[in-house]
Scaffold this motif. Structure first.
Motif, PDB file in Angstrom:
ATOM      1  N   GLU A  65     -38.286  -3.539 -14.083  1.00 47.48           N
ATOM      2  CA  GLU A  65     -37.497  -2.350 -14.408  1.00 47.48           C
ATOM      3  C   GLU A  65     -38.226  -1.498 -15.443  1.00 47.48           C
ATOM      4  O   GLU A  65     -39.035  -2.004 -16.210  1.00 47.48           O
ATOM      5  N   THR A  66     -37.914  -0.232 -15.466  1.00 45.61           N
ATOM      6  CA  THR A  66     -38.422   0.721 -16.445  1.00 45.61           C
ATOM      7  C   THR A  66     -39.941   0.646 -16.537  1.00 45.61           C
ATOM      8  O   THR A  66     -40.502   0.066 -17.468  1.00 45.61           O
ATOM      9  N   THR A  67     -40.594   1.233 -15.561  1.00 45.16           N
ATOM     10  CA  THR A  67     -42.043   1.132 -15.443  1.00 45.16           C
ATOM     11  C   THR A  67     -42.607   2.408 -14.836  1.00 45.16           C
ATOM     12  O   THR A  67     -41.891   3.379 -14.630  1.00 45.16           O
ATOM     13  N   CYS A 121     -37.621   1.868 -10.763  1.00 43.46           N
ATOM     14  CA  CYS A 121     -37.801   0.584 -10.079  1.00 43.46           C
ATOM     15  C   CYS A 121     -39.246   0.441  -9.613  1.00 43.46           C
ATOM     16  O   CYS A 121     -39.766   1.318  -8.915  1.00 43.46           O
ATOM     17  N   GLY A 122     -39.871  -0.643  -9.972  1.00 43.93           N
ATOM     18  CA  GLY A 122     -41.250  -0.862  -9.566  1.00 43.93           C
ATOM     19  C   GLY A 122     -41.523  -2.319  -9.292  1.00 43.93           C
ATOM     20  O   GLY A 122     -40.698  -3.194  -9.563  1.00 43.93           O
ATOM     21  N   ALA A 123     -42.706  -2.575  -8.758  1.00 42.80           N
ATOM     22  CA  ALA A 123     -43.139  -3.948  -8.488  1.00 42.80           C
ATOM     23  C   ALA A 123     -44.655  -3.987  -8.401  1.00 42.80           C
ATOM     24  O   ALA A 123     -45.305  -2.980  -8.128  1.00 42.80           O
ATOM     25  N   TRP A 124     -45.192  -5.164  -8.627  1.00 44.86           N
ATOM     26  CA  TRP A 124     -46.621  -5.413  -8.480  1.00 44.86           C
ATOM     27  C   TRP A 124     -46.802  -6.572  -7.505  1.00 44.86           C
ATOM     28  O   TRP A 124     -45.897  -7.391  -7.326  1.00 44.86           O
ATOM     29  N   TRP A 149     -30.161  -1.988  -8.402  1.00 44.09           N
ATOM     30  CA  TRP A 149     -29.838  -0.912  -9.334  1.00 44.09           C
ATOM     31  C   TRP A 149     -28.742  -0.015  -8.758  1.00 44.09           C
ATOM     32  O   TRP A 149     -27.791   0.327  -9.452  1.00 44.09           O
ATOM     33  N   LEU A 150     -28.868   0.344  -7.476  1.00 47.51           N
ATOM     34  CA  LEU A 150     -27.861   1.207  -6.847  1.00 47.51           C
ATOM     35  C   LEU A 150     -26.495   0.534  -6.828  1.00 47.51           C
ATOM     36  O   LEU A 150     -25.474   1.182  -7.045  1.00 47.51           O
TER      37      LEU A 150
END
Length: 182
Positions: free
Chosen positions: A60-62, A38-41, A169-170
């Motif tokens: 997702e997927t990063t 899990c990521g974000a910018w 996701w959880l």
């Protein structure tokens, strides 16, 4: 650390306290990542002392470096051509990759000194294409979590988006078997 990407000399570079500050756009960019994927910018564009625009998005997927680079890329894309821009990031990887390393990588056909393909090449090439649209772009490292209000702002935006993605996701994960529940 300031690293100009243009041909402008160091004495001609603008600083945040110069009289021409109002014509310069400052981009603060940050990324966030939490396992498993899990990521974000996030970024904010600042002119003078005012935020002009900001954006953030979960992905997702990063990886953390992909999120840091994506923040810079999306911020540059949000600007019209011909701008003078200072990109500030707490990612030393981004600052060095976009200021110096890319030149050597390109000469070596995008192979690192270790003989491996450059990771995140597509992001770096896309950012360099955006840099060409601008009048001048320089990259500066800022220390994270040291009180810079705009760096703290984009950090918070990215963290919130990452947290929301991780919670989603959880919630989608299957419940543990009854035998494991006490």
């Amino acid at each position: 650390m300031t690293a100009p990407v243009s041909s402008e000399s160091k004495t001609d570079q603008e600083t945040p306290t110069s009289s021409k500050r109002k014509s310069i756009k400052f981009i603060y960019a940050d990324g966030s990542f939490r396992p498993p994927h899990c990521g974000a910018w996030a970024y904010v564009v600042v002119q003078g002392h005012r935020a002009q625009r900001y954006a953030a998005e979960a992905v997702e997927t990063t990886s953390i470096n992909q999120m840091e680079l994506r923040a810079i890329l999306n911020a540059l894309k949000s600007l019209p051509s011909g701008e003078t821009v200072v990109v500030r990031s707490d990612s030393m990887y981004c600052v060095k990759a976009l200021s110096f390393w890319w030149k050597g990588w390109k000469k070596q056909d995008w192979i690192t000194a270790a003989g491996e393909p450059v990771k995140n090449r597509s992001f770096i090439e896309d950012i360099l294409a955006e840099v060409k649209r601008m009048k001048n772009v320089s990259f500066q490292h800022v220390y994270g979590h040291k009180g810079d209000k705009f760096n703290e702002f984009v950090d918070t935006l990215a963290q919130v988006e990452t947290w929301k993605m991780r919670q989603k996701w959880l919630a989608e994960q299957p419940a543990p078997p009854q035998s494991l529940i006490l």
